[in-house]
Write an enzyme that holds these catalytic residues in place. Structure first.
Site, PDB file in Angstrom:
ATOM      1  N   CYS A   1       0.788  -1.040   0.006  1.00 36.34           N
ATOM      2  CA  CYS A   1       0.097  -0.162   0.230  1.00 36.34           C
ATOM      3  C   CYS A   1       0.838   1.379   0.080  1.00 36.34           C
ATOM      4  O   CYS A   1       0.185   2.423  -0.010  1.00 36.34           O
ATOM      5  CB  CYS A   1      -0.918  -0.118   1.159  1.00 36.34           C
ATOM      6  SG  CYS A   1      -0.140  -0.458   2.861  1.00 36.34           S
TER       7      CYS A   1
ATOM      8  N   CYS B   1      -1.205  -3.757   8.913  1.00 35.00           N
ATOM      9  CA  CYS B   1      -0.878  -2.457   9.407  1.00 35.00           C
ATOM     10  C   CYS B   1      -0.250  -2.605  10.786  1.00 35.00           C
ATOM     11  O   CYS B   1       0.666  -1.952  11.291  1.00 35.00           O
ATOM     12  CB  CYS B   1      -2.291  -1.706   9.453  1.00 35.00           C
ATOM     13  SG  CYS B   1      -2.967  -1.152   7.896  1.00 35.00           S
TER      14      CYS B   1
END
Lengths: 138, 228
Positions: free
Chosen positions: A37, A107
């Site tokens: 990402c 994350c």
């Protein structure tokens, strides 16, 4: 996908945003990124060399809400902990606390990596031994 | 996993004539559409080896031939089973064509079926030596956004970002060149039937390069968006 309340809270009121002097011998800096990402996360901590307690923690993250929330939470958690205690924080703890959905688990992995990487940086500065697996991973 | 250098399908019992068949799309005995094999990969759908260099005109020709044969229009008056199979084969073929005709998608797909892109097992790493630069670039992007909002000094920031974009574009070109040479090595290893160790080494090199590529690609896109 809806973010959990805790993610939204950390996103809107991030704790400990900012930076610490990188050159300070008591400051460890971790810089990690996720290729899928393009997120990049910087986590810094000021560690008391006598007690090994993390006295200050700061982060700056460019990325999605979950990445920001994960790093914000990480700084909250490491503050006041010893280096050893901070190293025991697992990404799964972050997932649980923030109720991250499966697509956002990376994350939390990033946040765990950032903690380890910051501590390793500090250890290197102090001439302490850095675990071999961590050295090559970052 | 089967021997990597053969492209023979596992035998399948044809639903219609109950003969064992090796055909990818049609039964070699009765000529009917066969069931799609579970987990069949795009290279096999096109009856191509798992190589990275693909002649695009030949791929297109094969695609057109196969789509013509598999097209649901040919099965309007056939049994429901065959109509369903024709839809399945056609839709898989379309996905396969879309993936294989694009070199980056093709490589990513190959790495996927070779088990390189599973989360956890092979952790995807951002290139560490790029991170400093990436972080600074993001800070400049943020400054630019703030300057846009508050009407601050845009010109200076824009020049800085343009320089950054140029540098990342150059790095992208470099990664692409390295990927191309790795892909040539992969094909050569395929032709030479290289051993598992050599295959894995090439795969992980390509995986690393592809990660680097998507990371830089994302950055360039972000910078371009802000500079517009």
């Amino acid at each position: 996908m809806a973010y959990s309340e805790k993610v939204v809270d950390h996103f809107n009121n991030p704790r400990n945003v900012g930076s610490l002097p990188k050159e300070d011998p008591n400051v460890g800096t971790g810089l990690v990124g996720a290729p899928e990402c393009g997120d990049v996360m910087k986590l810094q901590m000021k560690i008391n060399p006598e007690t090994q307690v993390i006295e200050e923690a700061r982060f700056k993250t460019f990325g999605c809400g979950s990445a920001i929330a994960s790093s914000s939470l990480a700084t909250e958690w490491v503050k006041g902990k010893t280096v050893e205690e901070a190293l025991s924080i697992k990404n799964t703890d972050i997932v649980k606390e923030l109720a991250l959905p499966p697509v956002k688990i990376h994350c939390s992995v990033l946040a765990e990596d950032a903690i380890k990487s910051a501590i390793n940086d500090w250890k290197k500065k102090k001439g302490l031994e850095v675990p071999a697996a961590e050295k090559s991973a970052h | 996993m089967a021997e990597p250098y053969t492209i023979t399908n596992p035998p399948l019992v044809c639903w219609s004539c109950h003969d064992r068949t090796l055909g990818t799309h049609f039964c070699s005995s009765c000529g009917k559409l066969v069931q799609l094999r579970g987990g069949i990969d795009y290279f096999t759908l096109f009856e191509m080896p798992r190589k990275l260099w693909v002649e695009l005109p030949a791929l297109e020709k094969k695609f057109l031939q196969l789509s013509w044969k598999l097209h649901p229009d040919n099965f309007v008056s056939a049994s429901e089973q065959e109509r369903e199979l024709s839809l399945q084969h056609s839709s898989e073929l379309n996905d396969a064509y879309r993936t294989l005709r694009d070199p980056v998608a093709r490589l990513e797909y190959l790495l996927g079926i070779e088990g390189m892109r599973k989360e956890g097992e092979h952790k995807q790493q951002a290139p560490p030596e790029l991170l400093e630069e990436v972080f600074e670039l993001n800070e400049s992007l943020e400054e630019l956004r703030e300057a846009k909002a508050s009407g601050g000094d845009l010109a200076g920031l824009q020049t800085r970002l343009q320089a950054a974009e140029k540098s990342f574009q150059a790095q992208l070109g470099e990664v692409d060149a390295r990927l191309q040479s790795a892909a040539r090595e992969w094909d050569a290893a395929f032709d030479a039937k290289a051993d598992e160790g050599a295959r894995k080494k090439l795969l992980s090199r390509m995986n690393e390069l592809l990660n680097r590529r998507s990371y830089i690609r994302n950055l360039v896109t972000n910078v371009q968006k802000e500079l517009q």
